[in-house]
Design an enzyme around this catalytic site. Structure first.
Site, PDB file in Angstrom:
ATOM      1  N   ALA A  31      42.694  39.581  37.868  1.00 58.22           N
ATOM      2  CA  ALA A  31      43.706  38.526  38.025  1.00 58.22           C
ATOM      3  C   ALA A  31      43.678  38.075  39.488  1.00 58.22           C
ATOM      4  O   ALA A  31      44.693  38.068  40.190  1.00 58.22           O
ATOM      5  CB  ALA A  31      45.085  39.020  37.606  1.00 58.22           C
ATOM      6  N   LEU A  32      42.481  37.735  39.922  1.00 61.33           N
ATOM      7  CA  LEU A  32      42.246  37.518  41.347  1.00 61.33           C
ATOM      8  C   LEU A  32      42.955  36.262  41.853  1.00 61.33           C
ATOM      9  O   LEU A  32      43.108  35.273  41.146  1.00 61.33           O
ATOM     10  CB  LEU A  32      40.737  37.404  41.613  1.00 61.33           C
ATOM     11  N   HIS A  36      42.994  38.276  47.264  1.00 63.89           N
ATOM     12  CA  HIS A  36      41.768  39.057  47.009  1.00 63.89           C
ATOM     13  C   HIS A  36      40.567  38.399  47.691  1.00 63.89           C
ATOM     14  O   HIS A  36      39.707  39.078  48.247  1.00 63.89           O
ATOM     15  CB  HIS A  36      41.476  39.132  45.507  1.00 63.89           C
ATOM     16  N   GLN A 152      50.310  52.187  49.582  1.00 64.78           N
ATOM     17  CA  GLN A 152      48.996  52.494  48.989  1.00 64.78           C
ATOM     18  C   GLN A 152      47.947  52.695  50.087  1.00 64.78           C
ATOM     19  O   GLN A 152      47.116  53.610  50.029  1.00 64.78           O
ATOM     20  CB  GLN A 152      48.579  51.365  48.051  1.00 64.78           C
ATOM     21  N   SER A 184      50.270  37.908  44.701  1.00 67.95           N
ATOM     22  CA  SER A 184      50.138  39.095  43.859  1.00 67.95           C
ATOM     23  C   SER A 184      49.689  38.636  42.483  1.00 67.95           C
ATOM     24  O   SER A 184      50.072  37.548  42.032  1.00 67.95           O
ATOM     25  CB  SER A 184      51.505  39.780  43.745  1.00 67.95           C
TER      26      SER A 184
HETATM   27  O1  PAF Z   1      45.706  47.564  44.693  1.00 68.32           O
HETATM   28  C1  PAF Z   1      45.152  47.551  43.570  1.00 68.32           C
HETATM   29  O2  PAF Z   1      44.842  46.504  43.011  1.00 68.32           O
HETATM   30  C2  PAF Z   1      44.881  48.870  42.872  1.00 68.32           C
HETATM   31  O3  PAF Z   1      45.880  49.798  43.110  1.00 68.32           O
HETATM   32  C3  PAF Z   1      43.503  49.446  43.204  1.00 68.32           C
HETATM   33  C4  PAF Z   1      43.384  49.818  44.668  1.00 68.32           C
HETATM   34  C5  PAF Z   1      42.417  48.448  42.834  1.00 68.32           C
HETATM   35  C6  PAF Z   1      43.260  50.734  42.397  1.00 68.32           C
HETATM   36  O4  PAF Z   1      43.306  50.483  41.026  1.00 68.32           O
END
Ligand code: PAF
Length: 279
Positions: A31-32, A36, A152, A184
């Site tokens: 879902a870029l 990204h 994260q 997002s």
């Molecule tokens: O941030 C994300 O999209 C996810 O947590 C990741 C790092 C690709 C791991 O599935």
């Protein structure tokens, strides 16, 4: 740009690609969006080869509805990546990534028991499982993560240290919509009205930055929470002001550390996160 779906194909492609020089890796759940793509652009600048993974990782979802509703569209993702400088896309199935259940338990101490870790139990263990598997096969020199997922990033850095992995973690800026909303994949689950109202989240964070020192830490936390909750579309799950390295609460502005305001908010059924460096 080549697409591979199995670990065997990935290994074969990587053997050849590694001969070209350094490998930059961008893990994604698809879902870029432009956020990204900016990670991919950063990877392109710093490496000879760029690999992107697209995999909605089930082990990091603690809510089955959230997993099922997570947007997926591989064709659209490949179109977005086509001109980004990406050399290889790895888009495996769940069976391919988890041929047997992954029972590993990672321990991150207090950085995993706060904020996302507190409200999404098991989430970071799942993230560590998949990212460590991807690092193990791709063996990137550098891996790129967005600062929107601030906690994260801290967890991944800790995992890399614990496992002595030879990969440099590169944090990349939050990319925002014109109205300030942090980009997002979940934003596409919002309707137009929700998207408009969700912009209150970042706009309140920007205002909060101006109030540092004018209000106490406790007052600012209350102010942000009340302001966002006063919007009928929004419901704050947490807003915390934390030290950027240990993620523990800050009590006073005078403390000599970098302070980050981290927030999770429900907009309707969609859970959004954002953060801002306050000093
Ligand atoms: O941030 C994300 O999209 C996810 O947590 C990741 C790092 C690709 C791991 O599935």
């Amino acid at each position: 740009m080549k697409l591979v779906k199995t670990v065997k194909e990935l290994n074969e492609s990587m053997q050849l690609l590694r001969t070209r020089g350094t490998v930059g890796f961008v893990p994604t759940m698809g879902a870029l969006h432009k956020g990204h793509i900016s990670l991919v652009e950063n990877a392109t600048c710093g490496n000879n080869v760029v690999v992107v993974s697209i995999f909605v990782n089930p082990t990091q979802f603690n809510n089955i509805d959230d997993l099922e509703r997570y947007p997926r569209n591989l064709d659209a993702d490949l179109n977005m990546l086509a001109d980004s400088g990406c050399d290889l896309v790895f888009a495996p199935s769940v069976a391919e990534m988890y041929p047997v259940p992954d029972n590993r338990k990672f321990r991150f101490g207090t950085i995993e028991t706060v904020m996302e870790g507190k409200y999404r139990p098991g989430h970071f263990n799942g993230v560590a499982q998949i990212v460590s598997k991807l690092f193990d096969t791709i063996k990137p020199d550098k891996a790129y993560f967005g600062l929107k997922d601030f906690q994260q990033l801290t967890i991944i850095k800790s995992m890399v240290k614990q496992l002595n992995l030879p990969v440099e973690i590169v944090p990349c800026s939050i990319i925002r919509e014109k109205n300030g909303l942090a980009m997002s994949s979940r934003n596409r689950l919002l309707n137009n009205e929700e998207t408009e109202n969700a912009a209150i989240i970042s706009n309140t964070l920007f205002m909060a930055k101006e109030l540092v020192g004018k209000k106490s830490v406790k007052e600012l936390v209350e102010w942000v929470t009340e302001k966002i909750n006063s919007n009928p579309f929004l419901n704050v799950e947490y807003f915390e002001i934390v030290d950027d390295t240990n993620l523990q609460h800050i009590e006073h502005w005078e403390e000599d550390n970098t302070k980050v305001g981290c927030i999770a908010v429900y907009c309707g059924k969609v859970r959004l996160i954002d953060n801002i460096v306050l000093n």
